[in-house]
Design an enzyme around this catalytic site. Sequence first.
Site, PDB file in Angstrom:
ATOM      1  N   VAL A  12      -1.814 -12.568  10.298  1.00  0.00           N
ATOM      2  CA  VAL A  12      -1.098 -11.588   9.475  1.00  0.00           C
ATOM      3  C   VAL A  12      -1.398 -10.179   9.995  1.00  0.00           C
ATOM      4  O   VAL A  12      -2.562  -9.784  10.123  1.00  0.00           O
ATOM      5  CB  VAL A  12      -1.494 -11.716   8.000  1.00  0.00           C
ATOM      6  CG1 VAL A  12      -0.855 -10.611   7.172  1.00  0.00           C
ATOM      7  CG2 VAL A  12      -1.068 -13.082   7.459  1.00  0.00           C
ATOM      8  N   ALA A  13      -0.336  -9.434  10.283  1.00  0.00           N
ATOM      9  CA  ALA A  13      -0.496  -8.137  10.940  1.00  0.00           C
ATOM     10  C   ALA A  13      -0.887  -7.011   9.986  1.00  0.00           C
ATOM     11  O   ALA A  13      -1.245  -5.926  10.438  1.00  0.00           O
ATOM     12  CB  ALA A  13       0.792  -7.770  11.677  1.00  0.00           C
ATOM     13  N   ASN A  14      -0.814  -7.242   8.705  1.00  0.00           N
ATOM     14  CA  ASN A  14      -1.265  -6.226   7.744  1.00  0.00           C
ATOM     15  C   ASN A  14      -2.130  -6.899   6.680  1.00  0.00           C
ATOM     16  O   ASN A  14      -1.847  -6.848   5.486  1.00  0.00           O
ATOM     17  CB  ASN A  14      -0.086  -5.474   7.113  1.00  0.00           C
ATOM     18  CG  ASN A  14       0.846  -6.378   6.327  1.00  0.00           C
ATOM     19  OD1 ASN A  14       1.040  -7.544   6.680  1.00  0.00           O
ATOM     20  ND2 ASN A  14       1.433  -5.860   5.266  1.00  0.00           N
TER      21      ASN A  14
ATOM     22  N   TYR B  80      -0.878   4.609  10.569  1.00  0.00           N
ATOM     23  CA  TYR B  80      -1.259   3.651  11.612  1.00  0.00           C
ATOM     24  C   TYR B  80      -0.053   3.439  12.529  1.00  0.00           C
ATOM     25  O   TYR B  80       1.085   3.327  12.066  1.00  0.00           O
ATOM     26  CB  TYR B  80      -1.650   2.300  11.000  1.00  0.00           C
ATOM     27  CG  TYR B  80      -2.988   2.297  10.297  1.00  0.00           C
ATOM     28  CD1 TYR B  80      -4.162   2.532  11.005  1.00  0.00           C
ATOM     29  CD2 TYR B  80      -3.077   2.048   8.937  1.00  0.00           C
ATOM     30  CE1 TYR B  80      -5.394   2.532  10.364  1.00  0.00           C
ATOM     31  CE2 TYR B  80      -4.303   2.048   8.288  1.00  0.00           C
ATOM     32  CZ  TYR B  80      -5.468   2.287   9.005  1.00  0.00           C
ATOM     33  OH  TYR B  80      -6.686   2.286   8.369  1.00  0.00           O
TER      34      TYR B  80
ATOM     35  N   LYS C 170       0.535 -14.842  17.531  1.00  0.00           N
ATOM     36  CA  LYS C 170       1.762 -14.072  17.343  1.00  0.00           C
ATOM     37  C   LYS C 170       1.742 -13.552  15.910  1.00  0.00           C
ATOM     38  O   LYS C 170       1.198 -14.207  15.012  1.00  0.00           O
ATOM     39  CB  LYS C 170       3.011 -14.915  17.599  1.00  0.00           C
ATOM     40  CG  LYS C 170       3.147 -16.116  16.674  1.00  0.00           C
ATOM     41  CD  LYS C 170       4.383 -16.951  17.018  1.00  0.00           C
ATOM     42  CE  LYS C 170       4.494 -18.149  16.059  1.00  0.00           C
ATOM     43  NZ  LYS C 170       5.650 -19.015  16.393  1.00  0.00           N
TER      44      LYS C 170
ATOM     45  N   LYS D 117       1.635   1.976   7.218  1.00  0.00           N
ATOM     46  CA  LYS D 117       1.941   1.145   8.382  1.00  0.00           C
ATOM     47  C   LYS D 117       2.867   1.863   9.352  1.00  0.00           C
ATOM     48  O   LYS D 117       3.508   2.853   9.013  1.00  0.00           O
ATOM     49  CB  LYS D 117       2.584  -0.172   7.934  1.00  0.00           C
ATOM     50  CG  LYS D 117       1.613  -1.131   7.275  1.00  0.00           C
ATOM     51  CD  LYS D 117       0.391  -1.437   8.144  1.00  0.00           C
ATOM     52  CE  LYS D 117       0.731  -2.267   9.376  1.00  0.00           C
ATOM     53  NZ  LYS D 117      -0.461  -2.525  10.218  1.00  0.00           N
TER      54      LYS D 117
ATOM     55  N   ARG E 137       0.827  -1.201   0.000  1.00  0.00           N
ATOM     56  CA  ARG E 137       0.000   0.000   0.000  1.00  0.00           C
ATOM     57  C   ARG E 137       0.871   1.265   0.000  1.00  0.00           C
ATOM     58  O   ARG E 137       2.055   1.213   0.306  1.00  0.00           O
ATOM     59  CB  ARG E 137      -0.920   0.010   1.230  1.00  0.00           C
ATOM     60  CG  ARG E 137      -2.035  -1.020   1.174  1.00  0.00           C
ATOM     61  CD  ARG E 137      -2.817  -1.082   2.479  1.00  0.00           C
ATOM     62  NE  ARG E 137      -2.037  -1.677   3.562  1.00  0.00           N
ATOM     63  CZ  ARG E 137      -2.487  -1.849   4.806  1.00  0.00           C
ATOM     64  NH1 ARG E 137      -3.697  -1.422   5.130  1.00  0.00           N
ATOM     65  NH2 ARG E 137      -1.733  -2.406   5.724  1.00  0.00           N
TER      66      ARG E 137
ATOM     67  N   ASP F  85      -2.834  -6.674  15.325  1.00  0.00           N
ATOM     68  CA  ASP F  85      -2.158  -5.369  15.375  1.00  0.00           C
ATOM     69  C   ASP F  85      -2.174  -4.778  16.778  1.00  0.00           C
ATOM     70  O   ASP F  85      -1.307  -3.976  17.128  1.00  0.00           O
ATOM     71  CB  ASP F  85      -2.823  -4.374  14.415  1.00  0.00           C
ATOM     72  CG  ASP F  85      -2.191  -4.407  13.030  1.00  0.00           C
ATOM     73  OD1 ASP F  85      -1.041  -4.856  12.916  1.00  0.00           O
ATOM     74  OD2 ASP F  85      -2.846  -3.989  12.062  1.00  0.00           O
TER      75      ASP F  85
ATOM     76  N   ALA G 181      -7.288  -8.946  15.288  1.00  0.00           N
ATOM     77  CA  ALA G 181      -6.856  -8.011  16.329  1.00  0.00           C
ATOM     78  C   ALA G 181      -5.351  -8.081  16.596  1.00  0.00           C
ATOM     79  O   ALA G 181      -4.867  -7.470  17.542  1.00  0.00           O
ATOM     80  CB  ALA G 181      -7.616  -8.291  17.623  1.00  0.00           C
TER      81      ALA G 181
ATOM     82  N   GLU H 238      -5.646   5.034  13.717  1.00  0.00           N
ATOM     83  CA  GLU H 238      -6.581   4.129  14.391  1.00  0.00           C
ATOM     84  C   GLU H 238      -7.265   4.717  15.622  1.00  0.00           C
ATOM     85  O   GLU H 238      -8.202   4.117  16.154  1.00  0.00           O
ATOM     86  CB  GLU H 238      -5.899   2.802  14.759  1.00  0.00           C
ATOM     87  CG  GLU H 238      -4.927   2.867  15.925  1.00  0.00           C
ATOM     88  CD  GLU H 238      -3.522   3.234  15.500  1.00  0.00           C
ATOM     89  OE1 GLU H 238      -2.623   3.130  16.355  1.00  0.00           O
ATOM     90  OE2 GLU H 238      -3.317   3.619  14.333  1.00  0.00           O
TER      91      GLU H 238
ATOM     92  N   ARG I 192     -26.120  -3.553  20.078  1.00  0.00           N
ATOM     93  CA  ARG I 192     -25.495  -3.995  18.830  1.00  0.00           C
ATOM     94  C   ARG I 192     -26.056  -5.350  18.400  1.00  0.00           C
ATOM     95  O   ARG I 192     -26.358  -5.561  17.219  1.00  0.00           O
ATOM     96  CB  ARG I 192     -23.972  -4.095  19.024  1.00  0.00           C
ATOM     97  CG  ARG I 192     -23.202  -4.477  17.763  1.00  0.00           C
ATOM     98  CD  ARG I 192     -23.432  -3.469  16.651  1.00  0.00           C
ATOM     99  NE  ARG I 192     -22.447  -3.569  15.598  1.00  0.00           N
ATOM    100  CZ  ARG I 192     -22.560  -2.969  14.435  1.00  0.00           C
ATOM    101  NH1 ARG I 192     -23.629  -2.233  14.166  1.00  0.00           N
ATOM    102  NH2 ARG I 192     -21.624  -3.084  13.522  1.00  0.00           N
TER     103      ARG I 192
ATOM    104  N   HIS J 292      -0.567   1.674  16.218  1.00  0.00           N
ATOM    105  CA  HIS J 292      -0.809   0.498  17.064  1.00  0.00           C
ATOM    106  C   HIS J 292       0.283   0.364  18.122  1.00  0.00           C
ATOM    107  O   HIS J 292       1.011  -0.632  18.192  1.00  0.00           O
ATOM    108  CB  HIS J 292      -0.889  -0.776  16.209  1.00  0.00           C
ATOM    109  CG  HIS J 292      -1.960  -0.739  15.157  1.00  0.00           C
ATOM    110  ND1 HIS J 292      -3.305  -0.763  15.466  1.00  0.00           N
ATOM    111  CD2 HIS J 292      -1.887  -0.657  13.799  1.00  0.00           C
ATOM    112  CE1 HIS J 292      -4.023  -0.712  14.350  1.00  0.00           C
ATOM    113  NE2 HIS J 292      -3.184  -0.645  13.323  1.00  0.00           N
TER     114      HIS J 292
END
Length: 380
Positions: A298-300, A94, A279, A75, A15, A270, A268, A118, A203, A96
């Site tokens: 996967v963190a992204n 972002y 992890k 990122k 990105r 991130d 979640a 975020e 909700r 985090h």
Amino acid sequence: MDIAVPKEIKNNEYRVGMTPAGVRELIRAGHRVRVQTGAGEGVGFCDDQYAAAGAELVADVAALFAGAELIVKVKEPQPEEYRRLKPGQVLFTYLHLAPDEAQTKGLLASGCTAIAYETVTDAHGGLPLLAPMSEVAGRMAVQAGAHCLEKAQGGRGVLLGGVPGVAPARVLVLGGGVVGINAARMAMGLGADVTIFDKSLPRLTQLDAIYGPGIKTQYSTADAIEAELPHADLVIGAVLIPGASAPKLVTREMLKKLPQGAVLVDVAIDQGGCFETSKPTTHQQPTFEVDGVVHYCVANMPGGVARTSTLALTNATLPFVQALANKGWRGALNDDAHLARGLNVHNGKVVYQAVAEAHGLEHEPLERVLKGGVEGGSDI
């Protein structure tokens, strides 16, 4: 203002923080935009398109950072990036920070002003710069989970939607926010048996009114989740506490209740992940196994569909970039209380309380920073 758009260097991150269209808008407003050579190639924006929009192309990343007043990324800065930052510079991306002590300390040491996508809010209590990526990640979570359920990927060998005469997969979605509802919709659309958990009764009522029997709803407690795990094929972690570490909703002990070959997708991650055994992983090596359960962390995640994600993200971020450029960071934040909630770090101080609490650091009140009570740092 001198605005820099560097090329992302995180593993498998394609990105880019600004499109040529965004560059053109800022140039028209009288700003200078410099873009690192090749920054947009991963999403189909070539250097010529940025040049045509009025950007200056810079090959030397050190020079790009050194001359910038505002740095716009996607990122969180990697170590070599936050070491380039300095007092007076504004970083908009972002972050985090709650689960990332090294980055937090790196940003504090730099003396920069760091505003996190975020934690920017809106008038409806939402997170407008997180929402586009949450929509993407929620939909991708089901896509990734369905793939991981295939036997060749280590999964149970279960087709998400089943076939006539064979029951569909059972999907649990933990969290009924933007990620959760997009995941649930995607799973329902593929024919899965979907249950969504949330602690907000309004909700759950809203989801029930919209989707009726298509999606089951449950009030989220440890007992309720634990009771469903033995029957689950795919569990999607979609909880968020803005700016803070995610709660651990599935412990290592609870993991044993899942069938062999079941799949966990932790959106979640991130924010530290909502499964105790999670992890961070990458698109290059997205999964690992614990006790026979496949973990996708996967963190992204949105980086896997980088063009869609870039367009969705920059549609949301551009008005805020324009405000920061036109008014300076302090003027923009004083004029917009929601953008002000994005301020996480300024001049060696942690401004976002949840981040300070996560790392046991002193918290500098936002109001004091906006009034100019913290010495140092430019208003630019």
